[in-house]
Write a protein that holds these residues in place. Sequence first.
Motif, PDB file in Angstrom:
ATOM      1  N   ASP A  98       3.504  -4.130  -0.177  1.00  0.00           N
ATOM      2  CA  ASP A  98       2.352  -3.735  -0.995  1.00  0.00           C
ATOM      3  C   ASP A  98       1.964  -2.282  -0.721  1.00  0.00           C
ATOM      4  OD1 ASP A  98       1.725  -4.599   1.590  1.00  0.00           O
ATOM      5  OD2 ASP A  98      -0.340  -5.097   1.055  1.00  0.00           O
ATOM      6  N   LEU A  99       1.944  -1.906   0.549  1.00  0.00           N
ATOM      7  CA  LEU A  99       1.600  -0.534   0.898  1.00  0.00           C
ATOM      8  C   LEU A  99       2.723   0.434   0.533  1.00  0.00           C
ATOM      9  CD1 LEU A  99      -0.099  -1.143   4.378  1.00  0.00           C
ATOM     10  CD2 LEU A  99      -1.139  -1.026   2.100  1.00  0.00           C
ATOM     11  N   MET A 100       3.943  -0.037   0.614  1.00  0.00           N
ATOM     12  CA  MET A 100       5.077   0.799   0.211  1.00  0.00           C
ATOM     13  C   MET A 100       4.997   1.123  -1.281  1.00  0.00           C
ATOM     14  SD  MET A 100       8.273  -0.866   2.343  1.00  0.00           S
ATOM     15  CE  MET A 100       9.478   0.113   1.442  1.00  0.00           C
ATOM     16  N   THR A 101       4.693   0.114  -2.088  1.00  0.00           N
ATOM     17  CA  THR A 101       4.582   0.334  -3.538  1.00  0.00           C
ATOM     18  C   THR A 101       3.473   1.322  -3.845  1.00  0.00           C
ATOM     19  OG1 THR A 101       5.397  -1.912  -3.983  1.00  0.00           O
ATOM     20  CG2 THR A 101       4.213  -0.795  -5.753  1.00  0.00           C
ATOM     21  N   ARG A 102       2.371   1.166  -3.143  1.00  0.00           N
ATOM     22  CA  ARG A 102       1.237   2.059  -3.366  1.00  0.00           C
ATOM     23  C   ARG A 102       1.582   3.515  -3.038  1.00  0.00           C
ATOM     24  NH1 ARG A 102      -3.387   1.529   0.894  1.00  0.00           N
ATOM     25  NH2 ARG A 102      -1.856   2.845   1.980  1.00  0.00           N
ATOM     26  N   ASP A 103       2.280   3.735  -1.916  1.00  0.00           N
ATOM     27  CA  ASP A 103       2.480   5.097  -1.431  1.00  0.00           C
ATOM     28  C   ASP A 103       3.867   5.677  -1.743  1.00  0.00           C
ATOM     29  OD1 ASP A 103      -0.046   4.935  -0.409  1.00  0.00           O
ATOM     30  OD2 ASP A 103       0.583   4.541   1.653  1.00  0.00           O
TER      31      ASP A 103
END
Length: 267
Positions: A98-103
């Motif tokens: 989820d954080l990878m997709t965001r950043d």
Amino acid sequence: MPLAKAIRAIAWSSLSLFLCACGAMGNVPSRDEFMRTPREIRTGAADSVIERVESTVDRAEVLAAVQSLVTAAPLCYPWPGLWLDASDRRNAYYARYDLMTRDWGEETTSASRERMREFVDLGFLVARERPDIGVGAVQYDLTTEGVAFLRGSPYGGARPQFCPNAQRRVAELTNLEFGQFDCGSLRVTFTHVADAWPTWARTEAARERVDSTWAPAGIPMTGQVTLGRQWFRQGEAPPGVRNGALRSLCLDGSRNVVGDDLNLSAQ
């Protein structure tokens, strides 16, 4: 006492002391091994000594040394970039897609997730969704094979990668060349072949990579490696290494062993 007798007495005294010391450490060498051990090792002047391979070396010993290297030859799969939460378990990793997709964007995240799925299919990891940690979070646990094949760490230092072994068979020693080389004194040319895919190559993609890296099962290839004979002070040999064994010994500027020169695709 005549000089010759005195020398023999000193030699036998040294042998007795050496054997007693080794016996106390639980590993008693034979008299033949003691006599073959370099003087620097027997006297304690050195922890390790590399000798030239003798011209009378048994080809069976050479074959066994080369086979050990060929069996263990690695084919490495680097890990992708991952956003990992800290883990208090040595063999568990928490990927935050989820954080990878965001950043990092959807494309990068999807490619990393697919790469990790390949490791799961190969049996190196077990994956489990962890919505309690975050939306899209996945816990990866190393399997027994994963632990054995993992090199490096995702938390710093060398980049993590799985390096499973080739499991190929040496078919024939085709040439032994004695001389002074970078990684030893005996250059061995040989042929090697796979009788089947490695046991870890469970997927079609892995089998295609094995075939393209070396050759399909049944097709021989030419390899080459240089060997030297290495002796260790009692208790100093690395785990699984026999004292006085033939090894491929590439040295750095400080005369430390930094690897081997095994080449499974020699021309």
